[in-house]
Design a protein around this motif. Structure first.
Motif, PDB file in Angstrom:
ATOM      1  N   THR A 122      15.109 -52.456 -16.330  1.00 13.41           N
ATOM      2  CA  THR A 122      14.266 -51.948 -15.255  1.00 13.41           C
ATOM      3  C   THR A 122      14.395 -52.830 -14.022  1.00 13.41           C
ATOM      4  N   GLU A 123      15.612 -53.341 -13.832  1.00 17.47           N
ATOM      5  CA  GLU A 123      15.879 -54.216 -12.690  1.00 17.47           C
ATOM      6  C   GLU A 123      15.694 -53.468 -11.368  1.00 17.47           C
ATOM      7  N   LEU A 124      14.907 -54.029 -10.502  1.00 13.42           N
ATOM      8  CA  LEU A 124      14.630 -53.396  -9.221  1.00 13.42           C
ATOM      9  C   LEU A 124      15.741 -53.749  -8.235  1.00 13.42           C
ATOM     10  N   VAL A 125      16.350 -52.744  -7.645  1.00  8.97           N
ATOM     11  CA  VAL A 125      17.430 -52.986  -6.688  1.00  8.97           C
ATOM     12  C   VAL A 125      16.829 -52.979  -5.290  1.00  8.97           C
ATOM     13  N   VAL A 126      16.470 -54.139  -4.812  1.00  7.72           N
ATOM     14  CA  VAL A 126      15.847 -54.199  -3.496  1.00  7.72           C
ATOM     15  C   VAL A 126      16.870 -54.575  -2.434  1.00  7.72           C
ATOM     16  N   GLU A 127      17.745 -55.479  -2.807  1.00  9.10           N
ATOM     17  CA  GLU A 127      18.650 -56.011  -1.787  1.00  9.10           C
ATOM     18  C   GLU A 127      19.777 -55.037  -1.467  1.00  9.10           C
ATOM     19  N   GLY A 128      20.344 -54.419  -2.491  1.00  6.94           N
ATOM     20  CA  GLY A 128      21.478 -53.541  -2.256  1.00  6.94           C
ATOM     21  C   GLY A 128      21.043 -52.104  -2.113  1.00  6.94           C
ATOM     22  N   ALA A 129      21.996 -51.232  -2.320  1.00  2.00           N
ATOM     23  CA  ALA A 129      21.706 -49.804  -2.255  1.00  2.00           C
ATOM     24  C   ALA A 129      22.385 -49.131  -3.438  1.00  2.00           C
ATOM     25  N   VAL A 130      21.979 -47.920  -3.706  1.00  3.00           N
ATOM     26  CA  VAL A 130      22.585 -47.135  -4.779  1.00  3.00           C
ATOM     27  C   VAL A 130      23.110 -45.842  -4.179  1.00  3.00           C
ATOM     28  N   GLU A 131      24.297 -45.492  -4.606  1.00  6.59           N
ATOM     29  CA  GLU A 131      24.903 -44.273  -4.081  1.00  6.59           C
ATOM     30  C   GLU A 131      25.145 -43.313  -5.241  1.00  6.59           C
ATOM     31  N   ALA A 132      24.802 -42.058  -5.052  1.00  7.76           N
ATOM     32  CA  ALA A 132      25.060 -41.059  -6.093  1.00  7.76           C
ATOM     33  C   ALA A 132      25.801 -39.882  -5.476  1.00  7.76           C
ATOM     34  N   ARG A 133      26.620 -39.287  -6.318  1.00  3.83           N
ATOM     35  CA  ARG A 133      27.399 -38.132  -5.884  1.00  3.83           C
ATOM     36  C   ARG A 133      27.157 -37.010  -6.883  1.00  3.83           C
ATOM     37  N   ALA A 134      26.780 -35.834  -6.385  1.00  2.34           N
ATOM     38  CA  ALA A 134      26.507 -34.693  -7.277  1.00  2.34           C
ATOM     39  C   ALA A 134      27.144 -33.433  -6.713  1.00  2.34           C
ATOM     40  N   ASN A 135      27.636 -32.604  -7.611  1.00  2.61           N
ATOM     41  CA  ASN A 135      28.254 -31.335  -7.226  1.00  2.61           C
ATOM     42  C   ASN A 135      27.226 -30.202  -7.166  1.00  2.61           C
ATOM     43  N   VAL A 136      27.561 -29.163  -6.450  1.00  3.51           N
ATOM     44  CA  VAL A 136      26.757 -27.945  -6.512  1.00  3.51           C
ATOM     45  C   VAL A 136      27.051 -27.246  -7.837  1.00  3.51           C
ATOM     46  N   ASN A 137      26.262 -26.244  -8.140  1.00  5.05           N
ATOM     47  CA  ASN A 137      26.538 -25.422  -9.320  1.00  5.05           C
ATOM     48  C   ASN A 137      26.268 -23.976  -8.973  1.00  5.05           C
ATOM     49  N   ILE A 138      26.803 -23.102  -9.793  1.00  3.93           N
ATOM     50  CA  ILE A 138      26.593 -21.673  -9.565  1.00  3.93           C
ATOM     51  C   ILE A 138      26.022 -21.068 -10.836  1.00  3.93           C
ATOM     52  N   ALA A 139      24.945 -20.309 -10.679  1.00  7.15           N
ATOM     53  CA  ALA A 139      24.272 -19.741 -11.849  1.00  7.15           C
ATOM     54  C   ALA A 139      24.919 -18.423 -12.251  1.00  7.15           C
ATOM     55  N   LEU A 140      25.259 -18.304 -13.526  1.00 13.91           N
ATOM     56  CA  LEU A 140      25.713 -17.017 -14.075  1.00 13.91           C
ATOM     57  C   LEU A 140      24.505 -16.215 -14.536  1.00 13.91           C
ATOM     58  N   ILE A 141      23.583 -16.903 -15.172  1.00 15.59           N
ATOM     59  CA  ILE A 141      22.295 -16.302 -15.544  1.00 15.59           C
ATOM     60  C   ILE A 141      21.288 -16.917 -14.579  1.00 15.59           C
ATOM     61  N   LYS A 142      20.638 -16.060 -13.811  1.00 11.60           N
ATOM     62  CA  LYS A 142      19.981 -16.495 -12.590  1.00 11.60           C
ATOM     63  C   LYS A 142      18.592 -17.085 -12.803  1.00 11.60           C
ATOM     64  N   TYR A 143      18.303 -18.077 -11.968  1.00 16.95           N
ATOM     65  CA  TYR A 143      16.956 -18.629 -11.826  1.00 16.95           C
ATOM     66  C   TYR A 143      16.270 -17.859 -10.709  1.00 16.95           C
ATOM     67  N   TRP A 144      15.164 -17.187 -11.014  1.00 12.98           N
ATOM     68  CA  TRP A 144      14.443 -16.420  -9.980  1.00 12.98           C
ATOM     69  C   TRP A 144      12.986 -16.292 -10.420  1.00 12.98           C
ATOM     70  N   GLY A 145      12.137 -17.100  -9.813  1.00 13.00           N
ATOM     71  CA  GLY A 145      10.719 -17.064 -10.153  1.00 13.00           C
ATOM     72  C   GLY A 145      10.277 -18.346 -10.831  1.00 13.00           C
ATOM     73  N   LYS A 146       9.085 -18.781 -10.479  1.00 18.75           N
ATOM     74  CA  LYS A 146       8.564 -20.041 -11.012  1.00 18.75           C
ATOM     75  C   LYS A 146       7.460 -19.771 -12.027  1.00 18.75           C
ATOM     76  N   ALA A 147       7.372 -20.669 -13.012  1.00 18.52           N
ATOM     77  CA  ALA A 147       6.263 -20.616 -13.959  1.00 18.52           C
ATOM     78  C   ALA A 147       5.057 -21.297 -13.323  1.00 18.52           C
TER      79      ALA A 147
END
Lengths: 334, 334
Positions: B2-27
């Motif tokens: 649980t080391e806190l990264v205060v001095e440096g930075a963190v970089e993340a890379r994520a791709n988009v996705n495409i839904a075949l079975i669709k998300y539409w509507g919230k619970a």
């Protein structure tokens, strides 16, 4: 007045109609006279000048009913709908003789409208009178319904509501000077017929129950708008009914999609015409054509906007029309 | 860890996705951590090369979070989604300091895909690591979901299922060599955004309950087809899910219609391509573009059929991609 017309013939003329609040789906019913009971109420406008003329006479020498459409005799598969009406007429009149039916459609292909409503309404009126039945209007509407659900509405002129076994007139032709501009879209791949699509929707679409559940409220809104001559409210209810009908079919397995690219182009143009201050609204049936309602005085302006759209073969204007008319034909058939 | 990264930075890379079975509507869900719980399960493919890179660091001198997108600082209205994630990270890590977020989208407009999934997945991964949280994949997916529902899926690579609080990987990139040809349709009138449309559908569409009711079965069919690499069954479930999602929106008041003429033209061409023996199938999200799945080896053949369609601005090919990647950035920011 149950005089049997054996020697002469009876001719009836009925117009097509266009539904603003759509008929889509049948109610359960097991008896022959329960055929085409609607799952939802609908509201329509009968159209002038788009009609079928049907002549009916008894044909004691024949062994079965013979039906001629535009001069060509139909094979038994093509006469199934007509026979449902003819059988019912024989049962009501307690007669057994076959009929000869001569039907001529005056619904040009160019109008982009199906002729089943006008042809079945004309057949019902002519056959009933030929058999000496003096049916009240609601009974005639019920008889026409057996051949084609929407034919129940073509019995009446002007604005017509259909709930349950028969339709009823709700406002005459003179009530409101509206008209319809039909944008006829060049046909693409052969679409599924409306009866099969309706059946598939009922059987496989999980959205169908929602369509049925909302129908009474949308119908009531449209009736109120019609009474008040409130065009924006009428259009809102009409477009909602149209979209929900098509949506219920889109939900079928496999999906039923009647639209073509030009269908969407017309819908988008209707949005723009409206944004430009010219009131109008669309509806669509089981096919790619778009029917645009507007004030009678605005048909030229609306047509000018729709005709140039790529994929629109042409436009066609229709105005409110009368209900079925019956006359005795005393002269001999040639 | 649980080391806190205060001095440096963190970089993340994520791709988009495409839904075949669709998300539409919230619970329904009332707590902040219940945000974007889905009313229906969905199934997606993460796409290669369409990604967001997000760098996160603590900014002890700032009074509030500052978010830069492509070098431009967003106003508070533009950072609302990000703040939901950042607030949750602070709560989980029990820290109070504001973050500085630098996000760069590498999802070209030409791809016709929204970047909210990739940007919120990258933000969640970078912020969590920056705050010293060592989240399990499902917890990271849940965190990403708070910013954008579909971001829960972009945490993982390949084929991803999302039910309830978090998504899970169901098959790796190597499982099946499929690809997507995106037909980008020139935009017409500005459409309603997906969140507002989803809300309107939930609130006003009588077809919405039917959409929710069918979702589990269609999802299960698609999962089975994916496992068996049964392309026709996958396409059937995908197209059914797509049409029912759009149908539920069409049923809203007023109707939500995302399609343009070229959208229909692509759908009809997909039918013809399939009839010509080249397997493919479509899906569509809250917009007019059409995404066509096919075998990886068939993308050229499919693109050749879709690119010339009038109204299709261009096509874009995307292939299966990996999940989110995180790295520490040790060097000083300039």
């Amino acid at each position: 007045m149950t005089e049997l017309v054996v020697e002469g013939a009876v001719e009836a003329r009925a117009n097509v109609n266009i539904a603003l609040i759509k008929y889509w789906g049948k109610a359960p019913g097991e008896l022959p006279e329960d055929k085409n009971l609607p799952a939802v109420p609908s509201l329509s406008l009968t159209l002038d000048g788009l009609y079928t003329v049907t002549r009916v006479a008894f044909d004691p020498d024949a062994e079965v009913d013979r039906v001629f459409l535009n001069g060509v005799e139909l094979d038994p598969g093509g006469t199934a709908r007509a026979r449902v009406i003819l059988d019912r007429v024989r049962a009501l009149a307690d007669v057994a003789a076959p009929f000869r039916v001569d039907s001529v459609n005056h619904v040009p292909t160019a109008a982009g409208l199906a002729s089943s409503a006008s042809s079945m309404a004309a057949l019902a009126a002519a056959a009933a009178r030929c058999a000496g039945l003096d049916l009240a209007p609601d009974a005639l509407s019920e008889l026409a319904r057996l051949g084609s659900g929407s034919a129940s509405r073509s019995v009446f002129g002007g604005w017509v509501a259909w709930e349950g076994r028969s339709a009823r007139p709700v406002a005459p032709v003179e009530h409101w000077d509206l008209a319809v501009v039909i944008a006829v879209v060049g046909t693409g791949p052969k679409a599924i017929g409306s009866r099969a699509a309706m059946e598939r929707t009922t059987r496989t679409s999980p959205l169908y129950a929602g369509w049925v559940g909302q129908a009474a409220e949308t119908f009531r809104e449209a009736l109120d708008a019609l009474t008040a001559r409130d065009f924006p409210s009428l259009v809102a209810a009409m477009e909602r009914s149209t979209m929900r009908m098509h949506a219920s079919a889109l939900g079928a397995d496999p999906p039923v999609l009647y639209w073509q690219p030009a269908t969407l182009a017309v819908l988008r143009e209707v949005e723009r015409i409206r944004a430009d201050g010219l009131p109008c609204g669309f509806t669509m049936d089981a096919g790619p054509n778009v029917k645009v309602f507007c004030a009678g005085a605005d048909v030229e302006a609306v047509s000018r906007r729709l005709t140039p759209i790529p994929g629109v073969a042409h436009t066609f204007v229709a105005r409110p029309g009368q209900g079925v008319i019956v006359r005795l034909v005393t002269q001999e058939r040639p």
